[in-house]
Scaffold this motif. Structure first.
Motif, mmCIF file in Angstrom:
data_model
loop_
_atom_site.group_PDB
_atom_site.id
_atom_site.type_symbol
_atom_site.label_atom_id
_atom_site.label_comp_id
_atom_site.label_asym_id
_atom_site.label_seq_id
_atom_site.Cartn_x
_atom_site.Cartn_y
_atom_site.Cartn_z
ATOM 1 N N ARG A 194 11.333 7.013 -7.806
ATOM 2 C CA ARG A 194 12.493 7.215 -6.957
ATOM 3 C C ARG A 194 13.688 7.625 -7.804
ATOM 4 O O ARG A 194 14.068 6.918 -8.735
ATOM 5 N N LEU B 101 12.778 0.133 -1.258
ATOM 6 C CA LEU B 101 12.268 1.501 -1.255
ATOM 7 C C LEU B 101 12.827 2.329 -0.098
ATOM 8 O O LEU B 101 12.926 3.545 -0.194
ATOM 9 N N ALA B 102 13.204 1.662 0.964
ATOM 10 C CA ALA B 102 13.762 2.384 2.107
ATOM 11 C C ALA B 102 15.258 2.613 1.955
ATOM 12 O O ALA B 102 15.868 3.249 2.812
ATOM 13 N N GLU C 15 6.022 3.297 -8.325
ATOM 14 C CA GLU C 15 6.681 3.852 -7.138
ATOM 15 C C GLU C 15 8.196 3.750 -7.275
ATOM 16 O O GLU C 15 8.924 4.692 -6.932
ATOM 17 N N GLY D 112 14.566 10.533 2.975
ATOM 18 C CA GLY D 112 14.725 9.307 3.737
ATOM 19 C C GLY D 112 16.045 8.647 3.459
ATOM 20 O O GLY D 112 16.748 8.199 4.351
ATOM 21 N N PRO E 82 0.847 -1.205 0.000
ATOM 22 C CA PRO E 82 0.000 0.000 0.000
ATOM 23 C C PRO E 82 0.873 1.241 0.000
ATOM 24 O O PRO E 82 0.940 2.000 0.945
ATOM 25 N N ILE E 83 1.622 1.415 -1.113
ATOM 26 C CA ILE E 83 2.618 2.479 -1.156
ATOM 27 C C ILE E 83 1.954 3.769 -1.584
ATOM 28 O O ILE E 83 1.114 3.808 -2.472
ATOM 29 N N ALA E 84 2.347 4.841 -0.968
ATOM 30 C CA ALA E 84 1.880 6.151 -1.411
ATOM 31 C C ALA E 84 3.084 7.014 -1.665
ATOM 32 O O ALA E 84 4.201 6.661 -1.330
ATOM 33 N N ALA F 289 5.927 9.582 -1.215
ATOM 34 C CA ALA F 289 6.603 9.960 0.024
ATOM 35 C C ALA F 289 7.926 10.571 -0.308
ATOM 36 O O ALA F 289 8.407 10.494 -1.431
ATOM 37 N N ALA G 167 9.975 -3.285 0.734
ATOM 38 C CA ALA G 167 10.174 -2.207 1.701
ATOM 39 C C ALA G 167 11.657 -1.888 1.843
ATOM 40 O O ALA G 167 12.050 -0.726 1.968
ATOM 41 N N LYS G 168 12.490 -2.912 1.827
ATOM 42 C CA LYS G 168 13.934 -2.683 1.943
ATOM 43 C C LYS G 168 14.460 -1.910 0.745
ATOM 44 O O LYS G 168 15.302 -1.017 0.880
#
Lengths: 338, 624
Positions: free
Chosen positions: B334, B313-314, B330, B64, B55-57, B59, B310-311
């Motif tokens: 980036r 994207l983070a 998404e 980050g 559920p990415i929005a 950001a 998640a890893k």
């Protein structure tokens, strides 16, 4: 006290044995076998799978497998994990400390926060603060833990990238950190999953504790303390809370096993390699030895938690200590008399 | 100098038999990295369990990433002695850098003999070398295009019944022991030892033995000639160290210390492994093929797709090999990430079971060829691919991915023609009832379509097929089940129809293992398809040396397969990897995107703190 502990240990072993047997039968009755899923490759010949079924004893009748399992457990051998390709003991030894760290931290946080929130609510009973905290705790209590975990991950690892996205350590740099930095790395990875796990339980404990505090609020001894001129905070914390803690102490012991089992979703979302995660993966892979080992651990934790709860309750309530002491003394006298 | 195919045979090296006479299939065309699919669509990959979209929005990823770099740098400062000055390792001016690969499933086994999953194969490929590597062409016929690895050159006997490999005298195991011909012989014996039950053993059935005339020469002797001799002798085995494994009983291999701390000979060596957490490989600076440009490869293990994404994207990972189409936008937003599409060497299909009750009786529905053909013509494969994958998949004409040695783009395929399907069903006696469902006597045209719960893509496809077949009067019940249950049903031949996906190594032999009569008992032909003419054509193709003749034979075999319609060939997926822009990467090879990982690099100006840890820090940390 001693006889009480012995009785409970005997009960625990009996329960663990019964649960393990039931689990053994049920998982073997479920469709699917451990090797089918791991060899989803057309180049793997049926003869190879047949060989490995034989090696792992999966081609034996169920009673034979059960006896083999029992004799292994008696030797301290929980079997060999088909999916991890190593002894089950090694899998468990690696996973349990992770879960204890997570569950233990969450347990302490949740009780500390829950009790604090309850004290504040009672102190501010009827005010906006009380109502707001009550609404928040009700809201948190209603949330599913896997949803909260996903949102926490999204909020604090992606939108506000303060915490890592998963795991117990930073795999890139952790081996190269000094002791202090390594500890900080572990703490950073622990915060999100522990707080997530603690938040839900804290809400529940707060509501429970608040009710317990309100129950004792009208007691005479508190009126006496108030008449002596003590402050409301002192009355609440030093007098009321001590008596209102008794039911919550019971919860503390019982929560240990609940935290371990309840950590499954949190472990999966945050990639925390604990026993919950191992158990879920083992069920999916039909890794029978690991499933049974996790069941044994769960049984032990439930029994241990219950025993801890009872012991803490006795420690906190002198009346129970005296009653148990009388029971032990009576038995001793009876023996001596005989 | 080895015969690399393109350069021609080296002087003094005799090439005979099947060696130079084969023409490699056309290399797989890989679009340049700048090509982007227009609209992201679902991708199917059996390696990735339950690829539920995050559920990415939108950001602030940029801030980050900076914040995390600051934190990492702070941690490194706190961890004094971390070797921050250990920078670029000796040996290459451009050496250095760390790549963190996010995996959505755990590495289970480090023994190359038992590497089945993609994760395990990746680790085996990076730590262990083969005698030769097929190269980017992925040719499996003859030795054209193969690149020397442990074998610096090879030669064929005049009768093509043996191949002699001359090992590179510089090759060393990571413990310093030289790689010798006895290692090759030991590996072959280990792989073919029935007590070891190595999965790839069946691929080596045509090899009679391996002899070692001297310490640097290993000769493979074959029972008969066939086009993929060289492929089987090289690709199927990562050479293992005899001096470390010979004393271990085969039954104890998987639990041995070597399986937890392997010693290989590849360009990356084992550093550490925490199951469920991470596996670290470091550059072998003294490797005979040269030092890799990267210092370290870290496989960061996640329990599922969501955690792995998640890893990425983070900023905690540099690469994730299979980004779900729902997350592509998404990733592309980036600024520090890019996407790289590449073909997946797999094909998905709707599989009919032709015999039921463990193969003892004809299936009441699918034993009828006309029924199978009619249902095949009622399925709009192009629409399914568009709907589920958008541009990230192809419709295969047969049981092969594009670029495979057994691929035949001109293979016939039943058309999508619902009117013809209706006519065929009518003529076969299937009449529509008042509810629209066809019946033949008392039997309803209804069956169960099994799909694994681990594949969201296949579940989507199942629903589309259910709808399409309803238009021709068939009632399909979609039955999702866990993979172990599905595999058990397949092995027991206990299903009506299933959506399956086979990943291939591109070899022609895949056809024999999955669709011939022999494969019903000894392979993976769980649908019990059996046609002696098809078997004969495949056998001939697998033993013919003339490429034109092979193509003709395969074409005829595929024509029979198309006529018999034991399955409906639905899709070959294209995967999209998310990669950090600072990485200068080599082309992605479909069967192994990591094939050229040793050539990946990180420019000094673009390095993150984790790129500058270097190789000396581990030694320092271990000493502490």
């Amino acid at each position: 006290m001693r006889s009480f502990v012995v009785r409970r240990l005997v009960q625990a072993v009996t329960v663990a044995a019964a649960v393990t047997t039931l689990t053994f039968v049920l998982i073997h009755l479920a469709p699917g076998d451990p090797l089918a899923g791991t060899m989803d490759d057309p180049r793997v010949a049926p003869s190879v799978r047949a060989h490995w079924r034989q090696v792992y004893g999966l081609d034996r009748p169920l009673p034979v497998q059960y006896v083999r399992f029992l004799t292994g457990v008696a030797r301290g051998d929980l079997g060999f994990s088909v999916s991890y390709n190593e002894p089950v003991i090694a899998v468990i030894r690696r996973a349990v400390p992770n879960t204890l760290m997570l569950a233990g931290t969450a347990l302490v946080l949740s009780f500390a926060a829950g009790i604090l929130i309850a004290v504040i609510q009672v102190r501010r009973e009827g005010t906006l603060t009380d109502r707001a905290l009550g609404a928040i705790s009700l809201g948190l209590y209603s949330l599913p833990d896997f949803w909260l975990a996903q949102v926490a991950l999204l909020a604090f690892s992606y939108w506000l990238p303060i915490f890592p996205a998963g795991g117990t350590i930073d795999p890139v740099i952790h081996p190269y950190l000094g002791p202090a930095a390594a500890a900080l790395d572990r703490v950073r990875h622990l915060v999100l999953p522990a707080v997530t796990l603690a938040a839900l339980t804290a809400a529940w404990i707060a509501r429970f504790q608040r009710a317990a505090l309100l129950d004792v609020a009208a007691d005479d001894y508190l009126r006496t303390a108030r008449a002596k001129g003590l402050s409301e905070w002192t009355i609440l914390v030093r007098h009321a809370l001590r008596n209102a803690l008794l039911p919550v102490i019971t919860l503390f012991g019982l929560s240990l096993s609940a935290f371990v089992s309840g950590a499954v979703f949190v472990e999966k979302v945050f990639g925390w390699p604990g026993i919950g995660s191992v158990a879920v993966d083992a069920v999916g892979a039909r890794d029978y030895p690991v499933i049974i080992a996790c069941t044994i651990i769960g049984s032990i934790l439930v029994a241990a938690g219950s025993l801890i709860a009872d012991l803490l309750y006795m420690l906190a309530d002198p009346r129970l200590r005296r009653a148990e002491g009388d029971a032990d003394g009576g038995a001793t006298s009876a023996v001596a008399g005989a | 100098m080895a015969d690399s195919g393109d350069a021609g045979p080296a002087p003094g090296v005799t090439i005979g038999g099947l060696g130079p006479s084969f023409v490699a299939p056309l290399p797989i065309s890989m679009p340049p990295a700048s090509v982007r699919p227009i609209v992201p669509a679902s991708s199917c990959h059996p390696r990735v369990a339950s690829p539920a979209p995050l559920p990415i929005a939108r950001a602030g990823g940029r801030a980050g990433g900076r914040a995390r770099r600051v934190v990492c740098a702070a941690l490194m400062v706190l961890g004094a002695g971390c070797g921050g000055s250990g920078g670029i390792s000796a040996g290459r001016a451009d050496a250095g850098g760390t790549i963190v690969v996010a995996l959505a499933a755990d590495v289970r086994n480090l023994l190359p003999a038992y590497a089945i999953s993609t994760q395990d194969q990746m680790v085996a490929d990076l730590m262990f070398d083969r005698l030769a590597d097929p190269g980017d062409s992925l040719n499996t016929v003859g030795d054209r295009g193969f690149l020397p690895r442990l074998a610096e050159r090879w030669s064929w006997s005049a009768d093509s019944l043996s191949i002699t490999f001359h090992l590179d005298p510089r090759a060393r195991w990571h413990d310093g022991v030289p790689v010798r011909a006895t290692d090759v012989r030991f590996t072959y014996r280990l792989f073919t030892d029935t007590t070891a039950a190595v999965p790839a053993a069946s691929q080596l059935a045509a090899i009679d033995s391996v002899t070692t005339p001297d310490s640097l020469t290993a000769t493979f002797w074959f029972k008969h000639r066939y086009p993929e001799q060289f492929f089987d002798a090289t690709y199927q085995m990562h050479i293992c160290p005899e001096h470390l494994l010979r004393g271990i009983p085969t039954s104890a291999l998987l639990a041995s210390a070597f399986s937890k701390h392997p010693v290989g000979d590849g360009q990356f060596r084992f550093a550490s492994w925490t199951p469920g957490s991470a596996l670290e490989l470091v550059a072998d600076t003294m490797n005979y093929r040269g030092r890799p440009k990267l210092d370290r490869v870290i496989l960061s293990i996640s329990p599922n797709y969501g955690a792995a994404m998640a890893k990425l994207l983070a900023g905690d990972a540099d690469l994730f090999e299979s980004v779900h189409p729902d997350n592509l936008s998404e990733v592309r937003r980036r600024p520090d990430l890019t996407t790289i599409p590449y073909d997946d060497p797999s094909y998905g299909f709707l599989w009919f079971n032709l015999r039921t009750a463990k193969g003892t009786r004809p299936h009441p529905l699918f034993a009828d060829r006309d029924l199978r053909r009619a249902l095949s013509m009622a399925i709009d494969r192009a629409a399914i691919v568009r709907n589920v994958f958008d541009t990230l998949a192809y419709v295969p004409p047969g049981p092969f991915p594009r670029g495979a040695s057994n691929a035949d783009p001109s293979a016939p395929a039943l058309p999508y023609d619902t009117m013809r399907a209706d006519r065929l069903l009518d003529s076969a006696g299937w009449r529509r009832g008042s509810d629209g469902i066809r019946r033949k006597g008392a039997r309803e045209l209804a069956f169960t379509l099994s799909v694994p719960t681990s594949s969201k893509t296949r579940q989507q496809i199942a629903v589309l097929i259910q709808d399409q077949l309803a238009h021709v009067g068939a009632r399909v019940t979609v039955d999702p089940m866990e993979m172990p249950v599905l595999m058990q049903r397949l092995e027991g031949h206990d299903f009506d129809a299933v959506l399956q996906n086979w990943r291939t190594d591109g070899a022609m032999d895949d056809l024999r293992q999955t669709w011939t009569t022999d494969a019903v008992r000894h392979g993976a032909n769980y649908g019990d398809y059996a046609n002696p003419t098809f078997d004969a054509l495949v056998d001939s193709a697998l033993t013919t040396s003339d490429p034109a003749r092979v193509h003709e034979l395969l074409h005829r075999a595929y024509t029979i397969l198309d006529n018999d319609a034991p399955a409906v060939w639905l899709y070959q997926p294209r995967l999209v990897a998310g990669v950090h822009r600072r990485l200068h990467h080599a082309p992605f090879r479909p069967d192994a995107w990591w094939a050229h990982l040793a050539d990946w690099s990180v420019p000094v100006a673009d390095r993150l703190p984790r790129d500058n840890i270097g190789l000396t820090a581990r030694t320092t940390a271990q000493a502490q």
